[in-house]
Scaffold this motif. Structure first.
Motif, short mmCIF file in Angstrom:
data_model
loop_
_atom_site.label_atom_id
_atom_site.label_comp_id
_atom_site.label_asym_id
_atom_site.label_seq_id
_atom_site.Cartn_x
_atom_site.Cartn_y
_atom_site.Cartn_z
N TRP A 1 7.96 2.62 -5.17
CA TRP A 1 7.65 3.70 -6.11
C TRP A 1 7.69 3.19 -7.54
O TRP A 1 6.89 3.60 -8.38
N SER A 2 8.62 2.28 -7.83
CA SER A 2 8.75 1.78 -9.20
C SER A 2 7.61 0.84 -9.57
O SER A 2 7.08 0.89 -10.67
N VAL A 3 7.25 -0.02 -8.63
CA VAL A 3 6.15 -0.94 -8.91
C VAL A 3 4.82 -0.18 -8.92
O VAL A 3 3.96 -0.42 -9.75
N GLY A 4 4.70 0.81 -8.01
CA GLY A 4 3.49 1.63 -7.97
C GLY A 4 3.29 2.42 -9.26
O GLY A 4 2.17 2.74 -9.65
N PHE A 5 4.40 2.69 -9.91
CA PHE A 5 4.34 3.43 -11.18
C PHE A 5 3.56 2.66 -12.25
O PHE A 5 2.84 3.26 -13.05
N GLY B 1 4.47 8.98 -13.53
CA GLY B 1 5.72 8.67 -14.22
C GLY B 1 6.88 9.42 -13.60
O GLY B 1 7.72 8.85 -12.91
N THR B 2 6.89 10.74 -13.80
CA THR B 2 8.07 11.52 -13.41
C THR B 2 8.26 11.62 -11.90
O THR B 2 9.35 11.37 -11.40
N VAL B 3 7.20 12.01 -11.18
CA VAL B 3 7.38 12.21 -9.73
C VAL B 3 7.69 10.88 -9.05
O VAL B 3 8.61 10.79 -8.23
N PHE B 4 6.95 9.83 -9.40
CA PHE B 4 7.27 8.52 -8.82
C PHE B 4 8.71 8.14 -9.15
O PHE B 4 9.44 7.61 -8.31
N GLY B 5 9.13 8.43 -10.38
CA GLY B 5 10.50 8.12 -10.80
C GLY B 5 11.53 8.90 -10.01
O GLY B 5 12.54 8.36 -9.55
N CYS B 6 11.25 10.20 -9.81
CA CYS B 6 12.18 11.03 -9.04
C CYS B 6 12.30 10.51 -7.62
O CYS B 6 13.39 10.44 -7.06
N GLU C 1 13.32 3.08 6.08
CA GLU C 1 12.42 2.32 5.20
C GLU C 1 10.96 2.39 5.65
O GLU C 1 10.06 2.47 4.84
N ARG C 2 10.77 2.30 6.97
CA ARG C 2 9.39 2.27 7.47
C ARG C 2 8.66 3.57 7.15
O ARG C 2 7.56 3.58 6.62
N GLN C 3 9.34 4.68 7.43
CA GLN C 3 8.74 5.98 7.11
C GLN C 3 8.58 6.15 5.61
O GLN C 3 7.60 6.72 5.13
N GLY C 4 9.55 5.64 4.88
CA GLY C 4 9.48 5.73 3.42
C GLY C 4 8.25 5.03 2.88
O GLY C 4 7.59 5.51 1.97
N LYS C 5 7.93 3.87 3.48
CA LYS C 5 6.75 3.13 3.02
C LYS C 5 5.46 3.85 3.39
O LYS C 5 4.52 3.90 2.59
N TRP C 6 5.43 4.44 4.59
CA TRP C 6 4.26 5.24 4.97
C TRP C 6 4.04 6.37 3.97
O TRP C 6 2.93 6.60 3.50
N ALA C 7 5.14 7.05 3.66
CA ALA C 7 5.03 8.17 2.73
C ALA C 7 4.52 7.68 1.38
O ALA C 7 3.63 8.28 0.78
N PHE C 8 5.06 6.54 0.94
CA PHE C 8 4.64 6.01 -0.36
C PHE C 8 3.15 5.72 -0.38
O PHE C 8 2.43 6.14 -1.28
N TRP C 9 2.67 5.01 0.64
CA TRP C 9 1.25 4.62 0.61
C TRP C 9 0.32 5.81 0.72
O TRP C 9 -0.68 5.91 0.03
N LEU C 10 0.68 6.75 1.60
CA LEU C 10 -0.17 7.94 1.74
C LEU C 10 -0.21 8.73 0.44
O LEU C 10 -1.26 9.16 -0.02
#
Lengths: 650, 307
Positions: A380-384, A424-429, A447-456
């Motif tokens: 999330w931080s790098v994606g920001f 900014g804000t939502v990715f940060g939260c 972590e695996r589900q977290g990454k799926w959620a991030f990419w989607l």
């Protein structure tokens, strides 16, 4: 005065609203049933409703915000569905207007800000080596005021009718002539109630950070998140009184017939726009600076490097906070302020890009020569970075006043502020949520589900909002509920809607991730599951309610990182334990907020007797508090020892 | 049940169409902001292109560095033992990336200020301008031609190649007058007169709309700007004067009430029209016409304005 039940008190005209009403009642019944069946009422009262523990208050903030992210997200999906194709009539104009008003208001006031407040509550005292916030009782009041303000706003669409003048609520559109009825009153009064809570949070955290840092933690040794919260607190203290006044003036206009904003009474409708944005622009930084703080901490943690240019990061935030008060006119360059004023605000707005640019480069150079681990919070931080860059640079384009005449209120603008606020804000939260989750609950989110959620979510976000830049340049304006064929807008709107649904799926995976991880998540036995750098990782997870058995002594930035490196115990770690002074739980903040709710509900419908009863209740609670002397207790040494050894600590 | 079924059908249509991605049929003309049809829009377009170019350079540079660091320095099994250096920062580098944005901001600020002042001035100053008064009301656009004494609703005819001075006000909520092909927008506000210069280079029909939300039927607040050659424009004015009906006070007041209106043309307008925007509220205008009234002692939240 009197008791006039408005026509359509319970809104029944709209099938979708009726369904929502039925679902709300069923949910409420379900909650009551579960609590009763499992005999959880006492637990709920003792552990949560009366708590003054900043960590629990933080968790309640975050849970409410996630709920509101869902509500605001459903609103967004309804809007995107309506706009997917030309000439749709899934929603009519009135319903659409209410929905975008609710979406904006909820996302800013009841999602972004409380999410930030939640993370502040969870992390700041732990980061500075404190046992609590400066005013724990006030902290509970802040939360409950936010909560009832939020609930008052949320019932508006079912009881009496929702506000529909947009989240900016411009007069005279929001005045009583053009918008009679309870809708706008809901907006004004629920924001007033939660706004009081926000102002108190600002004061509370300013004092906490200035007065309660562990020995040795000078200002320039504070973790970057704490720094961002300090600066945010100062912005809150300067900005929120302006909102309070603006809301109060319009409330008095609507309820008691004054003319602060009406022309024929000698008032000035434009004053609302000015007051709103004098608060509103700093508000953007209230929600995004703490996100910057989170990214700084997360990036340095997972790059395994200290933050590059710590001093510059601090100064850039200070400069941003000062500039944030000097740019409000850029929200209405096209309101005829004249070329001198427009030029000034144009340049002051562009100037924010300078400190922000410094921050971006410092993050990039924190990553440089690091050993980057792409955990979910890090994603999330790098994606920001790229997302925010696009949002920020289109912001600079919007700051060019003459060009803004062509972007203003168009989808170009919509895209820009979603790129900065979501990117900014939502990715940060969400970075903060995954990062501090183990500290809150003692287990990690999968972590695996977290990454799926991030990419989607991330891909969906770009699919949703990037086309909006283009359709804005085609002349599509915000807040229209439908559009004709043949303007070339259709494909972009359709793609945008597909992206919105992808974000929705990403959110659902996140929720599933939480439910799944409650049972299957990796348990955090060390308290330092990420190999962290700051003090919150030096104690066990979840943190004991007194936080630190011994107050640590700090001698550098990234205090915990250096303590781990040293290995040998420091003198303070060998000192004997002492009894810890803690505040008592209290039901009064909760009860007082119910009185606020009653007063607010009465004022919404102009039932003044009810308003007066509610305010008397509030006053009574305050009186009771001022005669309360027995409001604290001590945790004895043996109990601390038991707690510490249960967490596997000597 | 009728609306229910209708909605269901729409949902199904929507889902059916989801299968098809409609990507065809976009040409440059549809990007109205990027296809200026007059000198004002052209100035703004030039600034948009200039700022976009500057931003694009930054985006490409930062994306490049970003991609490089996150690929090169990611954790791999091969660099397991690698311990990142303890860097505090670098005065030199930080100065460099403070100075670069300062230079960019200056490069942007100079033309911005120039254009901000420039747009206040009449475009192509050698040609005599015409003045058209614009009033926005819920939810329609009323155009008055003070010299000719005529009025149109929801469309405005202008001479091409001639600067047009729009003088704008509003009755009711704020709106924003926007004709993207001809140039950027300006708010219409009650109690205040605003100015906007626009000019069309060529005859043609340009879409205009309100850009500022103003309530229920805001979406339908669109209008056409019809640019005619100066000779055709003069012909149109004469024809309106001859053939269009006169507008009575009552008709004008009717027009200010909330609701939609068709395109209309009048060969005259009442005097009250010139004050309407300054009074700003329909009720205020009616009160003013009916003379001073007894102070209202009715319900508190229903304020009547005594004049």
């Amino acid at each position: 005065m009197g008791f006039h039940l408005p026509k359509n008190f319970l809104v029944t005209g709209e099938p979708m609203i009726v369904v929502a009403e039925v679902l709300s009642v069923l949910t409420l019944a379900g909650i009551i049933f579960v609590l009763t069946y499992y005999k959880k009422w006492k637990w709920l009262w003792d552990e949560w409703l009366t708590t003054v523990d900043h960590k629990k208050i933080g968790i309640m903030y975050i849970m409410t915000s996630l709920l509101m992210l869902f509500r605001g997200g459903v609103d967004a999906l309804l809007m995107r569905t309506q706009l997917a194709l030309p000439n749709l009539h899934i929603l009519d104009a009135e319903h659409y207007n209410q929905i975008f008003t609710a979406h904006g208001t909820i996302m800013i006031f009841f999602m972004a800000m409380p999410f930030i407040f939640g993370l502040m509550n969870v992390a700041v005292p732990l980061q500075i080596g404190a046992r609590d916030v400066a005013f724990p009782y006030l902290n509970a009041i802040s939360f409950w005021l936010f909560f009832v303000g939020c609930m008052l706003f949320n019932i508006s669409f079912m009881i009496g009718g929702a506000p529909d003048a947009g989240w900016t609520n411009y007069t005279p559109l929001a005045g009583s002539d053009l918008a009679p009825g309870p809708g706008i009153n809901y907006y004004l009064i629920s924001l007033q109630i939660s706004g009081i809570g926000s102002l108190m949070t600002g004061i509370n955290f300013l004092v906490t950070i200035l007065k309660m840092r562990a020995p040795g933690m000078t200002l320039m040794r504070m973790p970057m998140f704490t720094w961002s919260v300090l600066i945010t607190s100062i912005i809150i203290i300067f900005a929120f009184p302006v909102l309070t006044v603006a809301l109060a003036l319009l409330t008095i206009d609507r309820l008691f017939g004054s003319h602060f904003f009406t022309i024929s009474g000698g008032g000035e409708p434009m004053m609302w726009a000015n007051l709103f944005w004098i608060w509103g622009h700093p508000e953007v930084y209230i929600v995004v600076l703490p996100a910057f703080g989170i990214f700084s901490d997360v990036i340095s943690t997972f790059a395994r490097k200290r933050l590059f240019g710590y001093g510059a990061m601090v100064y850039s935030m200070v400069v941003i906070s000062a500039l944030s008060f000097l740019t409000w006119v850029h929200h209405f360059f096209t309101m005829g302020a004249g070329p001198a004023v427009n030029s000034f605000f144009s340049i002051s707005t562009m100037a924010i890009a300078i400190p922000t640019g410094v921050k971006v480069f410092n993050w990039l150079f924190t990553l440089y020569k690091g050993r980057i681990e792409f955990t979910t919070p890090m994603l999330w931080s790098v994606g920001f970075i790229p997302t925010f860059l696009i949002g920020g640079l289109t912001g600079v384009m919007l700051a060019v006043a003459p060009a803004d005449y062509q972007y203003h209120n168009s989808y170009f603008l919509i895209s820009h502020f979603h790129y900065v606020l979501v990117g900014g804000t939502v990715f940060g939260c969400l970075a903060g949520l995954y990062y501090w989750w183990p500290k809150m609950f003692g287990f990690k989110l999968d972590e695996r589900q977290g990454k799926w959620a991030f990419w989607l979510f991330n891909i969906g976000f770009n699919v949703c909002f990037f086309p909006q830049y283009l359709v804005g340049l085609m002349g599509m304006t915000r807040r229209i509920y439908t559009y004709p064929e043949g303007l070339g807008w259709t494909p972009y709107n359709f793609i945008s809607t597909v992206g919105a649904y992808m974000m929705g799926v990403g959110f659902l995976i996140m929720v599933y991730n939480i439910l799944y991880s409650v049972r299957h998540g990796e348990r955090d036995v060390t308290g330092d599951i990420w190999n962290g750098r700051t003090l919150e990782w030096s104690i066990s997870s979840p943190a004991p309610h007194y936080n630190f058995a011994r107050i640590p002594e700090v001698d550098d930035v990234d205090a915990w990182w250096h303590m781990k490196k040293r290995k040998r115990k420091q003198p303070w770690e060998l000192r004997p334990l002492k009894p810890i002074h803690m505040p008592n739980n209290s039901g009064r903040p909760f009860i007082m907020s119910i009185w606020f709710f009653i007063a607010g509900f009465g004022l919404v419908f102009e039932w003044y007797w009810m308003g007066i009863i509610g305010l008397l209740g509030v006053l009574y609670c305050m009186l009771k508090r001022s005669f309360e002397y027995d409001d604290h207790h001590y945790i004895q040494v043996d109990e601390i020892e038991r707690t510490e050894s249960a967490a596997g600590r000597a | 049940m009728e609306p229910f079924r209708k909605r269901l059908r729409q949902w199904l249509t929507l889902i059916g169409l989801s299968a098809v991605l409609l990507l065809a049929g976009c040409s440059r003309e549809q990007y109205v902001v990027l296809d200026p049809k007059g000198p004002i829009a052209k100035q703004q377009y030039d600034l948009i292109v200039w700022s976009f170019g500057l931003m694009l350079i930054i985006v490409l540079a930062v994306f490049g560095i970003f991609a490089y660091v996150i690929i090169k320095y990611r954790a791999k099994p091969e660099n397991k033992g690698y311990e990142p250096p303890d860097q505090e920062g670098s005065k030199l580098l930080e100065t460099v990336w403070t100075l670069i944005p300062i230079v960019v901001v200056i490069a942007l600020a100079v033309p911005t200020v120039k254009a901000t002042y420039g747009l206040e001035k009449q475009p192509s100053s050698d040609k005599p301008p015409i003045t058209i008064k614009v009033t926005s009301a819920d939810w329609k656009w009323i155009f008055r031609y003070p010299k000719e004494g005529i009025e149109t609703v929801n469309y405005v005819t202008i001479p091409a190649d001639t600067p047009v001075n729009f003088e704008m006000d509003a009755v009711g909520p704020m709106n924003s007058f926007w004709v993207p092909s001809l140039g950027g927008q300006e708010y219409t506000m009650p109690g205040m007169v605003m100015h906007l210069w626009l000019q069309a280079d060529q005859p043609g029909v340009y879409q205009g709309r309100s850009a500022n939300f103003s309530g229920k039927y805001f979406t339908h607040m669109t209008f056409d700007v019809i640019a005619k050659s100066p000779a055709d424009y003069d012909k149109w004015v004469q024809q309106v004067k001859k053939t269009a009906p006169k507008q009575t006070e009552e008709q004008y007041l009717q027009l200010l009430e909330r609701g939609l209106a068709k395109k209309m043309t009048f060969s005259s307008y009442p005097k009250i029209a010139d004050q309407a925007g300054l009074i700003g509220e329909v009720k205020g205008i009616r009160d003013k016409m009916n003379g001073p009234k007894e102070p209202d002692t009715g319900t508190m939240h229903h304020h009547h304005h005594a004049h």
